[in-house]
Design an enzyme around this catalytic site. Structure first.
Site, short mmCIF file in Angstrom:
data_model
loop_
_atom_site.label_atom_id
_atom_site.label_comp_id
_atom_site.label_asym_id
_atom_site.label_seq_id
_atom_site.Cartn_x
_atom_site.Cartn_y
_atom_site.Cartn_z
N GLY A 221 0.78 -1.24 0.00
CA GLY A 221 0.00 0.00 0.00
C GLY A 221 0.81 1.29 0.00
O GLY A 221 0.25 2.38 0.10
N GLN A 222 2.14 1.18 -0.11
CA GLN A 222 2.96 2.39 -0.13
C GLN A 222 2.59 3.26 -1.33
O GLN A 222 2.17 2.73 -2.36
CB GLN A 222 4.47 2.06 -0.22
CG GLN A 222 5.03 1.35 0.99
CD GLN A 222 5.00 -0.16 0.82
OE1 GLN A 222 4.04 -0.72 0.30
NE2 GLN A 222 6.04 -0.83 1.27
N THR A 223 2.78 4.55 -1.18
CA THR A 223 2.39 5.51 -2.22
C THR A 223 2.89 5.09 -3.60
O THR A 223 2.17 5.17 -4.59
CB THR A 223 2.98 6.92 -1.92
OG1 THR A 223 3.09 7.04 -0.51
CG2 THR A 223 2.12 8.01 -2.48
#
Ligand SMILES: Nc1nc2c(ncn2[C@@H]2O[C@H](COP(=O)(O)OP(=O)(O)O)[C@@H](O)[C@H]2O)c(=O)[nH]1
Ligand SMILES: [Mg+2]
Length: 182
Positions: free
Chosen positions: A71-73
Protein backbone atom coordinates in the site's frame (compact mmCIF):
# COMPACT_ATOMS: atom_id res chain seq x y z
CA UNK A 1 -4.28 -36.51 -14.48
CA UNK A 2 -7.60 -38.35 -14.67
CA UNK A 3 -10.74 -36.76 -16.05
CA UNK A 4 -12.42 -36.80 -12.66
CA UNK A 5 -9.48 -34.91 -11.14
CA UNK A 6 -9.66 -32.30 -13.90
CA UNK A 7 -13.41 -31.85 -13.40
CA UNK A 8 -12.95 -31.61 -9.65
CA UNK A 9 -10.21 -28.98 -10.06
CA UNK A 10 -12.34 -26.97 -12.49
CA UNK A 11 -15.27 -27.11 -10.07
CA UNK A 12 -13.06 -25.81 -7.29
CA UNK A 13 -11.86 -23.05 -9.59
CA UNK A 14 -15.42 -22.06 -10.55
CA UNK A 15 -16.22 -21.88 -6.89
CA UNK A 16 -13.12 -19.85 -6.07
CA UNK A 17 -13.52 -16.39 -4.60
CA UNK A 18 -10.92 -13.86 -5.64
CA UNK A 19 -10.36 -11.37 -2.88
CA UNK A 20 -8.25 -8.23 -3.18
CA UNK A 21 -6.92 -6.67 0.04
CA UNK A 22 -6.11 -2.99 -0.35
CA UNK A 23 -5.63 0.00 1.90
CA UNK A 24 -2.91 2.37 3.05
CA UNK A 25 0.52 1.09 4.08
CA UNK A 26 0.64 -0.08 7.70
CA UNK A 27 -3.16 -0.49 7.95
CA UNK A 28 -2.68 -4.18 8.71
CA UNK A 29 -3.50 -5.89 5.39
CA UNK A 30 -0.84 -8.60 5.64
CA UNK A 31 -1.66 -9.24 9.30
CA UNK A 32 -5.34 -9.71 8.45
CA UNK A 33 -4.53 -12.01 5.53
CA UNK A 34 -2.31 -14.09 7.77
CA UNK A 35 -5.12 -14.35 10.34
CA UNK A 36 -7.62 -15.45 7.73
CA UNK A 37 -5.43 -18.41 6.79
CA UNK A 38 -5.84 -21.79 8.50
CA UNK A 39 -3.41 -22.11 11.44
CA UNK A 40 -0.99 -24.41 9.62
CA UNK A 41 -0.60 -21.88 6.77
CA UNK A 42 0.14 -18.85 8.95
CA UNK A 43 3.52 -17.12 9.20
CA UNK A 44 4.93 -16.19 12.56
CA UNK A 45 6.34 -12.93 11.30
CA UNK A 46 4.83 -10.28 9.01
CA UNK A 47 7.29 -8.15 7.07
CA UNK A 48 6.37 -5.11 4.95
CA UNK A 49 4.91 -6.27 1.64
CA UNK A 50 7.15 -5.56 -1.30
CA UNK A 51 4.97 -5.81 -4.40
CA UNK A 52 2.30 -8.36 -3.69
CA UNK A 53 1.62 -11.80 -2.22
CA UNK A 54 -1.05 -14.32 -3.10
CA UNK A 55 -2.34 -16.92 -0.68
CA UNK A 56 -4.95 -19.54 -1.42
CA UNK A 57 -6.88 -21.15 1.39
CA UNK A 58 -10.14 -22.85 2.28
CA UNK A 59 -12.18 -20.35 4.25
CA UNK A 60 -15.79 -21.01 5.27
CA UNK A 61 -15.74 -24.05 2.93
CA UNK A 62 -14.87 -21.91 -0.08
CA UNK A 63 -11.58 -21.74 -1.92
CA UNK A 64 -10.39 -18.17 -1.57
CA UNK A 65 -7.41 -16.51 -3.20
CA UNK A 66 -6.21 -13.58 -1.14
CA UNK A 67 -4.30 -10.92 -3.06
CA UNK A 68 -2.31 -8.83 -0.61
CA UNK A 69 -0.96 -5.79 -2.43
CA UNK A 70 1.57 -3.34 -0.97
CA UNK A 71 0.00 0.00 0.00
CA UNK A 72 2.96 2.39 -0.13
CA UNK A 73 2.39 5.51 -2.22
CA UNK A 74 4.72 4.27 -4.94
CA UNK A 75 2.80 1.00 -5.29
CA UNK A 76 -0.73 2.47 -5.40
CA UNK A 77 -0.70 3.13 -9.19
CA UNK A 78 -0.33 -0.64 -9.64
CA UNK A 79 -3.49 -1.50 -7.70
CA UNK A 80 -5.50 -1.23 -10.91
CA UNK A 81 -3.61 -4.18 -12.40
CA UNK A 82 -5.22 -6.50 -9.87
CA UNK A 83 -8.82 -5.33 -10.28
CA UNK A 84 -9.98 -7.70 -13.04
CA UNK A 85 -12.06 -10.67 -11.95
CA UNK A 86 -12.04 -9.56 -8.33
CA UNK A 87 -15.12 -10.76 -6.44
CA UNK A 88 -14.45 -9.10 -3.11
CA UNK A 89 -12.47 -6.00 -2.19
CA UNK A 90 -11.43 -5.76 1.44
CA UNK A 91 -10.46 -2.16 2.14
CA UNK A 92 -8.34 -2.12 5.27
CA UNK A 93 -8.15 0.86 7.65
CA UNK A 94 -6.20 1.45 10.85
CA UNK A 95 -8.94 2.87 13.12
CA UNK A 96 -6.37 4.14 15.59
CA UNK A 97 -5.01 6.66 13.05
CA UNK A 98 -7.76 9.29 12.54
CA UNK A 99 -5.21 11.56 10.84
CA UNK A 100 -5.11 9.10 7.92
CA UNK A 101 -8.89 8.55 7.49
CA UNK A 102 -9.09 11.28 4.89
CA UNK A 103 -6.17 9.88 2.88
CA UNK A 104 -7.74 6.44 3.01
CA UNK A 105 -11.13 7.73 1.84
CA UNK A 106 -9.47 9.62 -1.02
CA UNK A 107 -7.52 6.56 -2.16
CA UNK A 108 -10.61 4.34 -2.04
CA UNK A 109 -12.57 6.95 -3.98
CA UNK A 110 -9.97 7.27 -6.71
CA UNK A 111 -9.52 3.50 -6.96
CA UNK A 112 -13.26 2.92 -7.38
CA UNK A 113 -13.58 5.90 -9.70
CA UNK A 114 -10.81 4.74 -12.03
CA UNK A 115 -12.07 1.23 -12.25
CA UNK A 116 -15.80 1.76 -12.47
CA UNK A 117 -17.08 0.31 -15.71
CA UNK A 118 -14.32 -2.25 -15.96
CA UNK A 119 -15.07 -5.96 -15.51
CA UNK A 120 -15.68 -6.68 -11.86
CA UNK A 121 -17.11 -3.26 -11.07
CA UNK A 122 -19.94 -4.96 -9.20
CA UNK A 123 -17.52 -6.40 -6.65
CA UNK A 124 -18.52 -6.72 -3.03
CA UNK A 125 -16.86 -4.11 -0.85
CA UNK A 126 -15.93 -4.86 2.75
CA UNK A 127 -14.30 -2.19 4.89
CA UNK A 128 -12.15 -3.78 7.58
CA UNK A 129 -11.93 -1.39 10.53
CA UNK A 130 -8.71 -2.86 11.83
CA UNK A 131 -6.68 -2.46 15.04
CA UNK A 132 -9.72 -2.11 17.31
CA UNK A 133 -7.57 -3.64 20.07
CA UNK A 134 -5.64 -0.35 20.26
CA UNK A 135 -8.71 1.63 21.32
CA UNK A 136 -11.37 1.21 23.94
CA UNK A 137 -14.46 2.87 25.34
CA UNK A 138 -15.37 6.27 23.95
CA UNK A 139 -12.24 6.63 21.79
CA UNK A 140 -13.18 3.42 19.94
CA UNK A 141 -16.77 4.62 19.49
CA UNK A 142 -15.58 8.04 18.28
CA UNK A 143 -13.00 6.68 15.81
CA UNK A 144 -15.36 4.07 14.37
CA UNK A 145 -18.12 6.66 13.94
CA UNK A 146 -15.71 9.10 12.32
CA UNK A 147 -14.23 6.59 9.86
CA UNK A 148 -17.67 5.30 8.92
CA UNK A 149 -18.78 8.86 8.35
CA UNK A 150 -15.73 9.62 6.16
CA UNK A 151 -16.10 6.45 4.11
CA UNK A 152 -19.80 5.70 3.80
CA UNK A 153 -20.40 8.03 0.83
CA UNK A 154 -17.34 6.74 -0.98
CA UNK A 155 -17.97 3.08 -0.20
CA UNK A 156 -21.65 3.23 -1.17
CA UNK A 157 -24.75 1.67 0.31
CA UNK A 158 -23.80 -1.95 -0.32
CA UNK A 159 -20.54 -1.82 1.63
CA UNK A 160 -20.16 -3.92 4.75
CA UNK A 161 -18.13 -2.51 7.68
CA UNK A 162 -16.43 -5.03 9.96
CA UNK A 163 -14.56 -4.11 13.14
CA UNK A 164 -11.58 -6.36 13.61
CA UNK A 165 -8.06 -6.91 14.85
CA UNK A 166 -5.55 -8.91 12.86
CA UNK A 167 -3.46 -9.21 16.02
CA UNK A 168 -6.05 -10.53 18.48
CA UNK A 169 -8.25 -12.20 15.88
CA UNK A 170 -11.37 -10.28 16.95
CA UNK A 171 -13.88 -9.93 14.10
CA UNK A 172 -12.07 -12.41 11.82
CA UNK A 173 -15.01 -14.81 11.80
CA UNK A 174 -17.32 -12.00 10.76
CA UNK A 175 -14.86 -10.84 8.11
CA UNK A 176 -14.46 -14.26 6.56
CA UNK A 177 -18.23 -14.75 6.66
CA UNK A 178 -18.79 -11.42 4.88
CA UNK A 179 -16.21 -12.39 2.25
CA UNK A 180 -17.74 -15.76 1.49
CA UNK A 181 -21.47 -15.07 1.87
CA UNK A 182 -23.36 -14.96 -1.45
N1 LIG B 1 -2.34 -3.61 17.62
C1 LIG B 1 -2.51 -4.02 16.37
N2 LIG B 1 -1.49 -3.94 15.49
C2 LIG B 1 -1.71 -4.38 14.23
C3 LIG B 1 -2.97 -4.92 13.80
N3 LIG B 1 -2.85 -5.27 12.51
C4 LIG B 1 -1.59 -4.99 12.14
N4 LIG B 1 -0.90 -4.46 13.17
C5 LIG B 1 0.49 -4.00 13.17
O1 LIG B 1 0.61 -2.93 12.23
C6 LIG B 1 1.85 -3.01 11.52
C7 LIG B 1 1.60 -3.10 10.02
O2 LIG B 1 0.94 -4.31 9.73
P1 LIG B 1 0.99 -4.96 8.27
O3 LIG B 1 0.09 -6.14 8.30
O4 LIG B 1 2.39 -5.16 7.83
O5 LIG B 1 0.33 -3.76 7.42
P2 LIG B 1 0.22 -3.59 5.83
O6 LIG B 1 1.29 -2.64 5.43
O7 LIG B 1 -1.14 -2.97 5.60
O8 LIG B 1 0.32 -4.95 5.22
C8 LIG B 1 2.58 -4.23 12.10
O9 LIG B 1 3.45 -3.79 13.11
C9 LIG B 1 1.45 -5.07 12.68
O10 LIG B 1 1.85 -5.88 13.76
C10 LIG B 1 -4.03 -4.96 14.77
O11 LIG B 1 -5.15 -5.39 14.51
N5 LIG B 1 -3.75 -4.50 16.02
MG1 LIG C 1 1.69 -5.75 3.84
Amino acid sequence: MGLLTIIKKQKLKDNEIRCLILGLDNSGKSTIVNRLLPKDQRSTEITPTVGFQIHTAHIQDRLVSLWDIGGQTTLRPFWDNYYDKTDVLVWCIDVSQPLRFDESARELFSFLQRDRGRPGHDLKLIVALNKIDLLSGSSLTTCVASVQDDLSDVAGAGAVFVRCSGVTGQGMEELSYAMCAD
